[in-house]
Scaffold this active site. Structure first.
Site, PDB file in Angstrom:
ATOM      1  N   LYS A 275     -33.077 -18.188  24.523  1.00 13.52           N
ATOM      2  CA  LYS A 275     -32.599 -16.861  24.748  1.00 13.52           C
ATOM      3  C   LYS A 275     -31.477 -16.298  23.744  1.00 13.52           C
ATOM      4  CE  LYS A 275     -28.930 -15.633  28.199  1.00 13.52           C
ATOM      5  NZ  LYS A 275     -27.677 -16.308  27.568  1.00 13.52           N
ATOM      6  N   ASN A 276     -30.581 -17.399  23.399  1.00 10.87           N
ATOM      7  CA  ASN A 276     -29.494 -17.020  22.765  1.00 10.87           C
ATOM      8  C   ASN A 276     -29.869 -16.977  21.102  1.00 10.87           C
ATOM      9  OD1 ASN A 276     -28.137 -16.702  24.817  1.00 10.87           O
ATOM     10  ND2 ASN A 276     -26.751 -18.759  24.780  1.00 10.87           N
TER      11      ASN A 276
ATOM     12  N   ARG B 166     -32.697 -14.346  34.348  1.00  7.94           N
ATOM     13  CA  ARG B 166     -32.352 -13.911  33.171  1.00  7.94           C
ATOM     14  C   ARG B 166     -32.480 -14.745  31.875  1.00  7.94           C
ATOM     15  NH1 ARG B 166     -26.136 -13.345  32.291  1.00  7.94           N
ATOM     16  NH2 ARG B 166     -27.133 -12.846  30.447  1.00  7.94           N
TER      17      ARG B 166
ATOM     18  N   CYS C 211     -22.879 -12.797  31.809  1.00  7.49           N
ATOM     19  CA  CYS C 211     -22.486 -13.737  32.964  1.00  7.49           C
ATOM     20  C   CYS C 211     -20.845 -13.425  33.243  1.00  7.49           C
ATOM     21  CB  CYS C 211     -22.881 -15.105  32.628  1.00  7.49           C
ATOM     22  SG  CYS C 211     -24.440 -15.610  32.723  1.00  7.49           S
TER      23      CYS C 211
ATOM     24  N   ARG D 110     -14.166 -12.137  28.641  1.00  4.39           N
ATOM     25  CA  ARG D 110     -15.156 -12.346  27.581  1.00  4.39           C
ATOM     26  C   ARG D 110     -15.081 -11.240  26.378  1.00  4.39           C
ATOM     27  NH1 ARG D 110     -21.161 -13.884  29.349  1.00  4.39           N
ATOM     28  NH2 ARG D 110     -21.311 -14.384  27.078  1.00  4.39           N
TER      29      ARG D 110
ATOM     30  N   ASP E 244     -22.559 -23.975  28.478  1.00  4.86           N
ATOM     31  CA  ASP E 244     -23.709 -23.399  29.377  1.00  4.86           C
ATOM     32  C   ASP E 244     -24.257 -24.534  30.229  1.00  4.86           C
ATOM     33  OD1 ASP E 244     -23.127 -20.930  28.426  1.00  4.86           O
ATOM     34  OD2 ASP E 244     -24.952 -20.771  27.266  1.00  4.86           O
TER      35      ASP E 244
END
Ligand SMILES: CC(=O)N[C@H]1[C@@H](OP(=O)(O)OP(=O)(O)OC[C@H]2O[C@@H](n3ccc(=O)[nH]c3=O)[C@H](O)[C@@H]2O)O[C@H](CO)[C@@H](O)[C@@H]1O
Ligand SMILES: C=C(OP(=O)(O)O)C(=O)O
Length: 422
Positions: free
Chosen positions: A22-23, A399, A119, A124, A307
């Site tokens: 994903k990242n 997600r 999230c 952030r 994570d």
């Protein structure tokens, strides 16, 4: 409304296929938008909600995008980019929306950021991104909840990050690649996903050196070409499936997982009693002895990935003694503790430190996923709990993890995804 129902008790055995990261795919979609001509093809794309949102967002700004789910392939034609507005209704649903800004600045001279999601983990900030754009020659104007960034072209500069931000590094690299002259980024992130993005940009024609050293140099080029690129495996997905084997006392083969990408996570799990063996592109994981308690301090790569902090909290509930967890990346990432305590865990939280008193038997109940990783950590808890665990909102899990129920079922787990009208 998506929810997951999990019934515990089965030791996981068999083969799981690790999804693309994903990242990595999200910044790669942002990178594809830098190409003014041609079609970018991304392979090994994870079929997750964040990718669906990224497709919607790319279409909203004028790109033509095809997501071929069965082939796990994205085809992106960014030649038609036309709108600088990243609309709130899509952008607020995922963090990766922030990665579209550099392409808008290069291609349209403006980006209008109506909001950024992701999230809920405490503060952030995005100040490193905006300070970097300013140093490269952009104007950044804040109007209520909207941020407008404008530039008539970037010029290379010396940049630094107070801490090695993951998306901050990716965005400043993408801002510098089509700028005039040389940009140096100090204290850059070292995550494997950042290196994979650099690899893709390099094949597009960018001149980037120093990836993985913390000190990146970018020589601006005139244009970038559309390329084909295969997204690296998701080390967080791999970590979760390894921990699923660990909590259930099982034995699994993870196809495509890279042991090296787990960094310190691997050593912490080994200390707890989990065994890893690499057989080429297949990672074998098993646990057949009592779990030992552990100390975890989250850090940027190669430190313990924040994570995977939530999933290891679930593993620690089974360990014989007190485990200590110190969260150093985010200031609000312990919402999981009270959910696990509802299931019978004994976890004390003081600011950014938690003590997990194990072992405690867990009982299934209705629990809340406050974010993606606390959601998947509750699925792991459900795998070892007595009775049924119901986790909402499953959307947060979706997600970041593709076909979760199917992949867990293939290992013998009783995990069902339920979708009902909200
Ligand atoms: C889409 C994506 O890749 N998400 C990952 C990325 O998020 P993301 O890139 O958002 O995380 P960062 O590395 O930027 O943030 C880490 C910390 O730095 C702070 N910070 C960051 C930028 C900034 O301009 N100012 C500032 O103060 C943040 O508030 C946070 O406390 O890295 C995180 C840390 O590994 C992961 O948990 C996320 O899964
Ligand atoms: C924090 C996470 O993601 P994001 O940055 O996309 O919110 C995560 O993947 O755990």
């Amino acid at each position: 409304m998506v929810r997951y129902r999990v019934r515990g008790g089965n030791a996981l055995r068999g083969t799981a296929f690790i999804q693309g990261a994903k990242n990595a795919v999200l910044p790669m979609i942002g990178a594809a938008l830098l190409a003014a001509k041609g079609r970018t093809v991304l392979r090994n794309v994870p079929i997750i909600e964040d990718v669906r949102r990224a497709v919607e967002l790319a279409e909203a700004i004028g790109a033509k995008v095809e997501l071929h789910e069965a082939e796990r392939t994205l085809v992106i034609d960014a030649s038609t980019l036309s709108s600088p507005v990243l609309p709130a209704r899509i952008a607020r649903r995922f963090r990766g929306s922030v990665l579209f800004v550099p392409a808008l600045l290069h291609r349209l001279g403006e980006a209008v950021i109506e909001g950024v999601g992701g999230c809920n983990l405490g503060s952030r900030n995005l100040d490193f991104h905006y300070l970097g754009y300013k140093r490269l020659g952009a104007a950044v104007v804040e109007e209520d909840t909207v941020i407008r960034v404008k530039t008539s072209g970037f010029t290379g500069a010396k940049l630094y990050l107070d801490t090695p931000s993951h998306t901050g590094t990716e965005n400043l690299i993408m801002a510098a690649v089509l700028g005039r002259g040389t940009t140096v980024i100090e204290n850059a992130a070292l995550e494997p996903e950042v290196l994979d993005v650099i690899d893709m940009l390099t094949r597009m024609g960018a001149k980037i050196s120093g990836g993985g050293t913390g000190f990146i140099t970018v020589e601006g080029v005139e244009e970038l070409a559309a390329v084909e690129h295969t997204v690296m495996p998701d080390r967080l997905d791999a970590g979760v499936f390894a921990m699923a084997a660990a909590v259930t006392g099982g034995e699994v083969n993870l196809v495509g997982a890279e042991l090296d990408h787990l960094g310190v996570v691997r050593y912490k799990l080994e200390q707890m009693g989990v065994e890893f063996a690499s057989h080429g592109a297949v990672l074998h994981v098993r646990r057949d002895r009592p779990l030992r308690p552990i100390n975890v301090i989250t850090d940027t790569y190669p430190g313990f990935a924040t994570d995977l902090q939530s999933p290891i909290m679930t593993v620690a509930c089974l360990a014989d003694g007190a485990s200590y967890i110190h969260e150093r990346i985010f200031d609000g990432r312990f919402a999981l503790a009270s959910e696990l305590n509802k299931m019978g865990a004994n976890i004390e939280v003081t600011e950014n430190r938690a003590v997990v008193h194990g072992p405690t038997p867990l009982k299934g109940t209705q629990v809340t996923a406050h974010d993606l990783r606390s959601g998947i950590a509750l699925v792991l808890a459900g795998l070892i709990a007595e009775g049924e665990t119901v986790i909402e909102s499953g959307y947060l899990i979706d997600r970041g993890h593709s076909y979760l129920a199917e992949r867990m079922q293939a290992l013998g787990a009783d995990v069902v995804q339920e979708i009902s009208p909200s």
